[in-house]
Design an enzyme around this catalytic site. Sequence first.
Site, short mmCIF file in Angstrom:
data_model
loop_
_atom_site.label_atom_id
_atom_site.label_comp_id
_atom_site.label_asym_id
_atom_site.label_seq_id
_atom_site.Cartn_x
_atom_site.Cartn_y
_atom_site.Cartn_z
N GLU A 27 -6.56 9.09 8.75
CA GLU A 27 -5.04 9.12 8.67
C GLU A 27 -4.65 9.89 10.41
O GLU A 27 -3.31 9.08 11.25
CB GLU A 27 -4.05 9.87 8.42
CG GLU A 27 -3.87 9.07 6.59
CD GLU A 27 -2.66 8.31 6.36
OE1 GLU A 27 -1.65 8.85 6.76
OE2 GLU A 27 -2.31 6.97 5.78
N ASP A 38 1.29 -1.00 -0.18
CA ASP A 38 -0.29 -0.37 0.29
C ASP A 38 0.72 0.89 -0.14
O ASP A 38 1.51 0.88 0.60
CB ASP A 38 -1.24 -0.35 0.58
CG ASP A 38 -1.57 1.37 1.11
OD1 ASP A 38 -2.65 1.23 -0.10
OD2 ASP A 38 -1.81 1.78 2.09
N SER A 39 -0.07 2.45 -0.34
CA SER A 39 0.89 3.54 -0.64
C SER A 39 1.84 3.75 1.11
O SER A 39 2.57 4.76 1.66
CB SER A 39 0.42 4.48 -1.07
OG SER A 39 -1.14 5.34 -0.51
N CYS A 65 -3.38 -1.26 -2.31
CA CYS A 65 -3.82 0.42 -2.97
C CYS A 65 -4.77 0.41 -3.66
O CYS A 65 -4.87 -0.35 -4.67
CB CYS A 65 -2.43 1.42 -3.10
SG CYS A 65 -2.81 2.16 -3.01
N HIS A 108 -8.56 3.32 3.03
CA HIS A 108 -9.13 3.65 4.09
C HIS A 108 -10.44 3.87 5.09
O HIS A 108 -10.90 3.92 6.04
CB HIS A 108 -8.91 5.44 4.68
CG HIS A 108 -7.24 5.60 4.78
ND1 HIS A 108 -6.66 4.93 3.68
CD2 HIS A 108 -6.09 6.33 5.84
CE1 HIS A 108 -5.03 5.37 4.14
NE2 HIS A 108 -4.92 5.96 4.89
N CYS A 164 -11.38 3.14 -1.33
CA CYS A 164 -10.08 3.71 -0.55
C CYS A 164 -9.66 2.47 0.32
O CYS A 164 -10.89 2.05 0.79
CB CYS A 164 -10.29 5.18 -0.35
SG CYS A 164 -9.36 5.47 0.21
#
Length: 271
Positions: free
Chosen positions: A154, A7-8, A70, A188, A186
């Site tokens: 985040e 993932d990024s 991601c 998140h 996404c």
Amino acid sequence: MKIGVFDSGLGGLSILREIIKVLPDYDYVYLGDNARVPYGGRSDKVIYQFTKNAVDFLFKKNCGLIVLACNTASSMSLQRIQQEYLAKNYPDRRVLGVIKPAVEKVGELQAKRVGVIGTYATVNSKAFIREIKKVYPKAQIFQKACPLLVPIIEEGEIDWIGLKLILEKYLAPLKKKKIDSLILGCTHYGLIANKIQSIIGKDVRIITEGIETAIKLKDYLARHPEIEFKLLKNKAREFYVTDLNLRFLKMARFFLGKKFRNFKDLTFISI
Ligand code: DGL
């Protein structure tokens, strides 16, 4: 060989968490490119380059199969990685993404009016539209980029009133379209799925990628014994980050639970 998850940044840990729940015995290597996160606002050229760096790193760590957790990397680079890069450099290894598992769920739910939320890059790539149309040409798809959600999540600000207002703004156009299902496109967004549900309405079916990716990976391994038999099953886990910072450690606990005690659980690398 091991299973790589890329993932990024740290969002992919929430995908890995679901994969481990379904397939606990395998050995996993996680790579978070947190020095270069976010990918979501970058160009296709740069996202492809970064993703290629990550795939190279994970192959060198002896991964036989990689999941691009991601969405931005999956939607911008997966096709090219599979068709050009793998074929030429690693024909016996595999790279999978998170788009197809979510799209298959659209079919299982027989959804007709599908909402998709994600980063700018994911939405602009139209990858979800392309993949859904391939298999369910009659489905109507409505997308909305939600660039503010990643930084807010985040920061751990998931109970902040501001998040509710931002969600209301982002989801209003999808509500107007009377969507029957919503893909959280996404890494998140799964962490705020209940908040999204309460704003979009209880009749809209929410598709979270962690669970779908885990189930589809299990299926994939069952259908591909030639890959599966090469995979180690010692329950080993390795975690690599491109920037070793306190924030990542704190958030890693939030995303993956108490497995992370201190920096010794994370290895810094430069890719
Ligand atoms: N991991 C990214 C995704 O799923 C979100 C963070 C970023 O923009 O890099 O699209």
